[in-house]
Motif scaffolding. Structure first.
Motif, PDB file in Angstrom:
ATOM      1  N   GLY A  93       0.445  -1.506   0.051  1.00 30.50           N
ATOM      2  CA  GLY A  93       0.113  -0.477  -0.329  1.00 30.50           C
ATOM      3  C   GLY A  93       1.015   1.349  -0.167  1.00 30.50           C
ATOM      4  N   GLU A 138      -9.369   0.642   3.507  1.00 35.18           N
ATOM      5  CA  GLU A 138     -10.152  -0.926   3.084  1.00 35.18           C
ATOM      6  C   GLU A 138     -11.407  -0.381   2.092  1.00 35.18           C
ATOM      7  OE1 GLU A 138      -9.522  -3.919   4.801  1.00 35.18           O
ATOM      8  OE2 GLU A 138      -7.756  -3.768   5.116  1.00 35.18           O
ATOM      9  N   GLU A 139     -12.266   0.107   3.097  1.00 40.07           N
ATOM     10  CA  GLU A 139     -13.207   0.926   2.692  1.00 40.07           C
ATOM     11  C   GLU A 139     -14.332   1.957   3.288  1.00 40.07           C
ATOM     12  OE1 GLU A 139     -16.247  -2.998   3.040  1.00 40.07           O
ATOM     13  OE2 GLU A 139     -14.463  -4.006   3.094  1.00 40.07           O
ATOM     14  N   SER A 159      -6.647  -0.301   7.861  1.00 38.19           N
ATOM     15  CA  SER A 159      -5.175  -1.465   7.857  1.00 38.19           C
ATOM     16  C   SER A 159      -3.815  -1.311   8.209  1.00 38.19           C
ATOM     17  CB  SER A 159      -5.446  -2.197   7.467  1.00 38.19           C
ATOM     18  OG  SER A 159      -5.433  -2.511   5.902  1.00 38.19           O
ATOM     19  N   THR A 187      -1.643  -6.895   8.254  1.00 42.05           N
ATOM     20  CA  THR A 187      -3.411  -7.689   8.255  1.00 42.05           C
ATOM     21  C   THR A 187      -4.082  -6.771   9.552  1.00 42.05           C
ATOM     22  OG1 THR A 187      -1.571  -9.368  10.199  1.00 42.05           O
ATOM     23  CG2 THR A 187      -1.564  -9.471   7.466  1.00 42.05           C
ATOM     24  N   ARG A 238      -6.492  -4.432  11.590  1.00 38.50           N
ATOM     25  CA  ARG A 238      -7.592  -3.832  10.392  1.00 38.50           C
ATOM     26  C   ARG A 238      -8.702  -2.790  12.111  1.00 38.50           C
ATOM     27  NH1 ARG A 238     -11.658  -6.173   6.619  1.00 38.50           N
ATOM     28  NH2 ARG A 238     -11.853  -7.556   8.446  1.00 38.50           N
TER      29      ARG A 238
END
Length: 685
Positions: free
Chosen positions: A443, A565-566, A616, A619, A621
């Protein structure tokens, strides 16, 4: 207009030359029979000596000459390339750096000690080794016969037109040829253009040289070793009578030319057998064009100019944000069109600027080859350095600030992690310990890992040291991650005694402070008997990022877009139901979330339709509950003041289009807080 300091340019080029020499020497350590590496090191030393003499660094040139002579003997097969010789030249190279940086300083007797070490490495091994590694010399009788026999050579060469402008002096080449033996030199000026077309800085003369010498062809090639790529060179071996004929014909030709010039304009008759080299314009222009094209591929720019340009781009992005805000509130179609065009152009300029600042981590990893080599000799351990992901690119500022932390981590892996040769063999491992430096992008972060296959971290020793130092209470429960993080506490060290490598408890503390200043995080994984891995999570850039602008209460904040992420909607009913547990179900998995309104103590009521931004790191979040998602925002990162350095929730600030300030959220800290909250709820439940 700023003028270029020739000495400053030489220092930059000398630094690059020394890096290349060091890389060649370290490669040679593993391949002592590699002739190409020997030649490469010799060429680097030769270049450094010549450039140093040209710019007035006489002490550097004189000192480097001895190292060059040593490698010249290796090239000729007189001595062997040994690890002792490589170590001696590596040590001498450090002294060369000092002579470049401080040519007028008093360096004491350092040079004499290094030259004595070099002489011992060359002279001692020359008598002891019967069959040199790099090249096997011919029998003594053959060498003596070869030395008595003189060879005759005809050398014809021409240089590119821009060679003198690039620093090549043809008279120096001719002087080096004269040093090899008896020379007859004739210049061919037939290619010189008329006076009104002549450019004073261009070279249009070629040379025809007859050389009688006891040297072989390689000695002639060494004269032109640094200009071979761009010049035209012809070297022919001829016998002694032919050499005399060549010299006689050249003298007659020169006399005939002079006589003809004084009596008639007609050119002298050509001698086809030994015709001087002629300059053909088509052939001459091609190498010059190629050389100029190669030179234009790279431009050396001072780092401070890039930083200044980055600041200007940042101010432009802020001004563009202001323009976009004004355009969105206006009904003028033309203004909106211009605003969108400027937004597009400023975005492209920002991306281009970011690429200019990116540097491959290979420039960082290459520094550790020498460190590992020296530590292996100092500790007596057999160490192999492996690098992975060297093409991964990071902002140049990040590279510069990571150098010292990585030095501490590598030294720590070698001293604390890797076992001695006897201990490794006793535990069933290979004799050589491995330290792996790797880099990869995830990222908006780059993850740099230092891994070793040593003994691992002794948890009992860490806990005992922490309890005796007062860092934790005796018997205090800690997770494995929390226990391993104690090694980064100030003054913490498990070393039994203070050595040159460790024991003072300052190295790992420096690592943590530097990584946190870069808005990064440190992860540790260690398996007893198998080794440890320390991973540094660092942002790709410290200048401009894409951010998600959100509102919490009446304040606006920026979340780095690379960590998002969303986004989900959190209704008021769901918010009330989740009170006391703060979890959301996301595709069959529970994700903890933080209410930023409560965390920041805004004192405002929540909006009816709140949003959850899932972020995140790696791994892990966590969700952040905000009142409104405003949209994406080009974020120019401004550092926090000294008064706010201890505020861990924020990593910086930015200026919005209306002139107000928005704080940038520290994603790593918020994710850690969310995971800690989850752990506490699990224990309580």
């Amino acid at each position: 207009m700023s003028t270029i300091d020739p000495v400053a340019v030489f220092r930059m080029e000398a630094a690059e030359c020394l890096e290349a020499i060091e890389a060649g020497l370290l490669d040679l350590t593993h391949q002592l029979d590699n002739r190409d590496l020997v030649d490469a090191v010799f060429r680097g030393l030769h270049t450094l000596k010549g450039s140093g003499a040209m710019f007035g660094f006489e002490a550097l040139a004189a000192f480097t000459h001895h190292c060059e002579t040593a490698f010249d003997r290796v090239r000729k097969g007189e001595v062997a390339a040994t690890s002792e010789l490589v170590a001696a030249v590596l040590a001498a190279q450090d002294h060369m750096r000092a002579l470049v940086d401080q040519p007028d300083a008093d360096h004491g007797d350092t040079g004499h000690k290094l030259l004595a070490q070099l002489q011992a490495a060359v002279g001692g091994k020359a008598a002891a080794v019967a069959a040199p590694v790099v090249a096997v010399p011919p029998p003594v009788a053959v060498r003596e016969a070869s030395a008595k026999r003189k060879n005759s050579w005809r050398i014809r060469f021409s240089l590119p037109a821009n060679s003198m402008a690039n620093g090549t002096n043809p008279l120096g080449l001719l002087d080096e040829l004269r040093d090899l033996g008896e020379c007859t030199v004739r210049a061919n000026s037939s290619a010189i253009p008329p006076l009104d077309e002549l450019t004073p800085t261009e070279l249009h003369i070629s040379w025809d040289v007859t050389l009688v010498s006891d040297q072989d062809r390689s000695a002639i090639d060494d004269v032109f070793i640094f200009v071979l790529d761009d010049m035209e060179l012809s070297v022919e071996e001829i016998d002694a009578p032919a050499a005399a004929t060549v010299a006689a014909i050249e003298e007659k030709t020169a006399a005939a030319t002079a006589a003809a010039a004084s009596t008639a304009p007609a050119p002298p008759a050509a001698v086809p057998e030994f015709r001087p080299v002629e300059a053909v314009p088509a052939k001459r222009e091609a190498p010059v064009a190629v050389s100029q094209a190669k030179a234009a591929e790279n431009v050396r720019v001072p780092a401070e100019r890039l930083d200044e340009l980055m600041d200007r781009v940042g101010e432009l992005v802020i001004a563009q944000s202001r323009l976009s805000q004004l355009a969105s509130a206006s009904t003028d179609i033309a203004l909106r069109s211009v605003s969108e065009e400027i937004e597009r152009l400023s975005g492209e300029l920002r991306d281009t600027m970011m690429v200019l600042r990116m540097v491959p981590v290979a420039t960082l990893f290459s520094r550790f080859r020498r460190l590992v080599h020296d530590l292996a000799r100092e500790t007596g351990k057999v160490i192999e350095l492996v690098t992975e992901g060297e093409s991964t690119e990071v902002d140049k500022t990040v590279i510069e600030r990571l150098a010292d932390p990585l030095v501490h981590l590598v030294r720590n892996s070698i001293d604390h992690g890797l076992e001695t040769r006897a201990d490794r063999l006793a535990s069933g491992k290979t004799e050589a310990g491995t330290v792996t430096l790797s880099a990869r992008q995830a990222g908006g972060e780059v993850i740099i890992s230092i891994k070793d296959d040593g003994r691992g971290i002794n948890r009992d020793r860490v806990r005992a040291k922490a309890e005796s130092s007062g860092l934790i209470h005796p018997g205090q429960p800690l997770s494995d991650s929390e226990l391993l993080q104690l090694i980064f506490a100030p003054g913490f060290s498990t070393a039994a005694a203070i050595t040159n490598l460790s024991g003072r408890g300052v190295g790992m503390d420096v690592v943590k402070k530097t990584v946190e200043a870069l808005r990064g995080a440190i992860d540790i994984v260690s398996v007893p008997g198998q080794g440890s891995e320390v991973s540094l999570r660092i942002p790709l850039t410290l200048a401009i990022i894409d951010g998600l602008l959100v509102r919490v209460g009446s304040g606006r904040y920026v979340i780095p877009l690379s960590a998002v992420e969303e986004c989900l909607e959190l209704s008021l009913e769901e918010d009330l139901r989740s009170r006391g547990r703060s979890f959301i179900s996301l595709r069959d998995s529970l994700v903890p979330f933080l209410r930023l309104r409560d965390l920041f103590r805004t004192g405002t009521k929540p909006d009816v339709h709140q949003k959850v931004v899932v972020i995140s790191t790696g791994t892990e979040r966590v969700g952040l509950v905000v009142d409104q998602i405003i949209g994406d925002h080009q974020t120019v990162i401004k550092s926090m003041s000294k008064l706010h350095n201890n505020v861990a929730t924020f990593s910086g600030a930015t200026i919005l289009g209306d002139g107000s300030v928005a704080l940038i959220l520290d994603v790593g800290h918020l994710v850690a807080a969310g995971q800690q909250q989850e752990a506490q709820l699990r224990v309580a439940g």
